[in-house]
Design an enzyme around this catalytic site. Structure first.
Site, PDB file in Angstrom:
ATOM      1  N   LYS A  80      -4.373   3.143   8.820  1.00 40.90           N
ATOM      2  CA  LYS A  80      -3.007   3.650   8.678  1.00 40.90           C
ATOM      3  C   LYS A  80      -3.098   5.163   8.497  1.00 40.90           C
ATOM      4  O   LYS A  80      -4.002   5.647   7.797  1.00 40.90           O
ATOM      5  CB  LYS A  80      -2.367   2.987   7.459  1.00 40.90           C
ATOM      6  CG  LYS A  80      -0.913   3.299   7.226  1.00 40.90           C
ATOM      7  CD  LYS A  80      -0.410   2.551   5.985  1.00 40.90           C
ATOM      8  CE  LYS A  80       1.101   2.659   5.817  1.00 40.90           C
ATOM      9  NZ  LYS A  80       1.578   1.882   4.650  1.00 40.90           N
ATOM     10  N   SER A 155       5.647  -0.912   5.993  1.00 39.38           N
ATOM     11  CA  SER A 155       5.412   0.340   6.681  1.00 39.38           C
ATOM     12  C   SER A 155       4.090   0.373   7.443  1.00 39.38           C
ATOM     13  O   SER A 155       3.909   1.232   8.310  1.00 39.38           O
ATOM     14  CB  SER A 155       5.421   1.488   5.671  1.00 39.38           C
ATOM     15  OG  SER A 155       4.306   1.403   4.799  1.00 39.38           O
ATOM     16  N   SER A 179       4.315  -3.414   2.101  1.00 47.26           N
ATOM     17  CA  SER A 179       3.968  -2.747   3.359  1.00 47.26           C
ATOM     18  C   SER A 179       2.690  -3.224   4.039  1.00 47.26           C
ATOM     19  O   SER A 179       2.418  -2.829   5.174  1.00 47.26           O
ATOM     20  CB  SER A 179       3.877  -1.234   3.140  1.00 47.26           C
ATOM     21  OG  SER A 179       5.163  -0.683   3.081  1.00 47.26           O
TER      22      SER A 179
END
Lengths: 497, 100
Positions: A80, A155, A179
């Site tokens: 990420k 996310s 997330s």
């Protein structure tokens, strides 16, 4: 078929590369080629570090030839874009950090490298990890590999979608309110948010510091256990890091589910927004655990219904403080404008997207003199009540089972403020995942079926603090008895996946 | 509790965010809706409950007071939008409006 490595598990790849049946270089090349072919339609990757990945893979092959044992030998990993990486641009999905090249690797990244993982590049995400659909990225949305007209969740949307599409075997995400687990659920992969403090947050761009936690996503619970063994453990560079021994999570995955007590909060299945098919699939998964010898016990989490309101005061308050550092002085964007104060305001206005601004404003407001007691302080007290509920529930059970997300993946645009006019619609996607962060518990999502036969659904498993082993054990036992995780989305460019 | 456009402007000032009039109007509407949903917390009985600041009990760990590995000035400054020697360079802090 030779060269078909993209749906091998991380465990299989590490075993094959460690045993020199496959080279780390050929695994990396196959995944890089697949990213080049498939990702145009998905948008998972913000940048692919081909040269860095191949250099790392060569180093792994040399180390293996020397006889080094590397637990993640040659496993292709995506990060990420919230993880800072030395020499590799890191943006947090925001314009305000466009072009920023960090001068160091964070602890989680360094530990993955040391374990022999090969980092392929950086994955798309909601800006500063604020969002539930990946539509808040300044660099465009990620498309769900199961249906590219739909969101991957967020996310950590790129992290979940890339694993689902076979573009990497493992990825790292972060989970502040769901997330990791929610996109894992929407993309049909496994994702675990460990206990708060279990994995170091050094070198992870901060969102809400009392809630943020790092965790892996993979296609199996065993793969996540393998990654967590490398990631977990005390780090003096993170003052919130827990100094406790790291169990052998992969061993726990091989233990039977039989005899474990699975707590089920009935109220979670009565929530207004729960899709009927999702509820039925999760109940069926709990039934499967029962058939494997687990004992289902009813539990109550009466304050969990306040989680959403509590979270959306605490997280924005902490983010308003954490994001104060983006001011155009030390790194990232600067918009020249008059004096220093004007420069700050112009830089932040141009650099942050609408959801980030909304949360900074909400948090700043909740912390203001005159409002602090009514909002932030009260939310912290309700948070204590939510935690107390879990402490009591875990006296009667070993893990708790719930849906991860109330719905399967929705259409791009369906829940954005621009799309539906309601600023709360997106937040409601997190109703089942948030209480776990507020209480600091480990939580995992494991695939448990498909809505309409095509959109993945996740079963959420929660454990007491440092109870990752049992959470992974139940998920691994469930995956041994089911085959949801063996199904893969079709190729985005036609033909077989 | 509703939020007024004036409160939005003051909050934006504290948050160091330049907002256009259109953004102020939109933010007033959206924050009002979100804060409205938070009102439910006012009804929760929190009498005698201590606020929870962190999920795990933290005793502030101390380290040895010795210098460890550091980035060094060059690497720390490498991402600076503007620098001057070994310093981050910023615009003037106080406008020179008193000179005239």
């Amino acid at each position: 078929m030779p060269g078909e490595t993209h749906f091998l598990s991380a465990t299989e790849i590490a075993h094959a590369v460690g045993g020199r049946a496959l080279s780390a270089v050929e695994v990396a090349q196959a995944h890089l080629a697949r990213i080049a072919r498939e990702d145009g339609a998905l948008g998972c990757w913000l940048r692919v570090d081909e040269a860095g990945a191949l250099a790392q893979a060569e180093a792994v092959d040399r180390a293996v030839a020397r006889g080094d044992h590397l637990p993640l030998a040659g496993v292709p990993v995506g990060l990420k874009d919230l993880f800072v990486t030395e020499g590799l641009e890191t943006t947090a999905g925001s314009r305000i950090l466009a072009g920023w090249i960090p001068p160091y690797d964070g602890t989680a990244v360094a530990r993955l490298r040391r374990a022999g993982a090969v980092i392929l590049g950086k994955l798309n995400m909601d800006e500063f990890a604020m969002g539930s659909s990946n539509e808040n990225s300044a660099y465009g949305p990620v498309h769900n590999p199961w249906d590219p007209t739909r969101v991957p969740g967020g996310s950590s949307g790129g992290s979940a979608a890339a694993v689902a599409a076979g573009l990497c075997a493992l990825s790292l995400g972060t989970d502040t309110g769901g997330s990791i687990r929610q996109p894992a659920s929407l993309c049909g992969v496994v994702g675990i948010k460990p206990t708060y403090g279990r994995v170091s947050r050094h070198g992870v761009i901060a969102f809400a510091s009392s809630l943020d936690q790092v965790g892996p996503l993979g296609r199996t619970a065993l793969d996540c256990a393998l990654a967590l063994e490398a990631l977990a453990g005390h780090d003096p560079l993170d003052a919130t890091s827990i100094d406790a021994p790291v169990p052998r999570y992969t061993d726990a995955c091989r233990e039977p589910v039989e005899g474990l007590r699975v707590g089920v909060p009935e109220s979670f299945f009565c929530a207004a927004g729960l899709d009927a098919q999702v509820g039925a699939l999760v109940r069926a998964a709990i039934g499967k655990l029962e058939s494997l010898g687990a004992r289902v016990v009813p539990i109550e989490l009466p304050n969990a219904e306040h989680s959403l309101a509590t979270y959306y005061l605490i997280a924005p308050a902490e983010c308003s403080s954490n994001l104060a550092r983006y001011d155009g002085v030390r790194y990232g964007l600067r918009v020249p404008s008059g004096d220093l104060g004007q420069m700050y305001k112009a830089t932040r206005a141009a650099g942050f997207g609408p959801e980030v601004k909304r949360r900074i404003m909400l948090g700043t407001y909740a912390l203001r003199t005159g409002y602090y007691d009514a909002y932030y302080l009260r939310a912290q007290k309700v948070r204590a009540l939510i935690k107390r509920d879990f402490d009591r529930a875990f006296e009667a059970c070993d893990v708790i089972a719930t849906p991860t997300s109330p719905v399967a993946a929705w259409q791009l645009g369906e829940r954005t403020i621009e799309g539906c006019g309601d600023p709360l619609a997106m937040y409601l996607a997190d109703i089942y995942t948030i209480s776990c962060n507020l209480a600091g518990l480990p939580g995992l999502s494991v695939p448990c079926g498909f809505v309409d036969g095509k959109l993945p659904v996740g079963l959420q498993l929660l454990g007491p603090p440092l109870g990752e082993a049992n959470v992974l054990r139940v998920a691994a036992g469930y995956q041994r008895a089911t085959d949801w995780h063996t199904r893969h989305p079709a190729s985005t460019v036609g033909g077989a996946a | 509790m509703t939020i007024t456009p004036e409160e939005v402007r003051v909050t934006a000032e504290l948050a160091r965010l330049a907002l256009s009039d259109e953004e102020v109007a939109r933010m007033t509407r959206e924050l009002g809706a979100i804060l409205g949903a938070m009102e439910r917390l006012a009804a929760v009985d929190v009498e005698g409950v201590a606020p929870m600041t962190h999920a795990v009990a933290l005793d502030c760990p101390e380290r040895e007071d010795v210098v460890g590995p550091q980035l060094g000035a060059e690497r720390a400054l490498a991402g600076a939008p503007r620098r001057s020697g070994q310093f981050f360079e910023v615009p003037r802090v106080i406008a020179h409006d008193k000179e005239g």
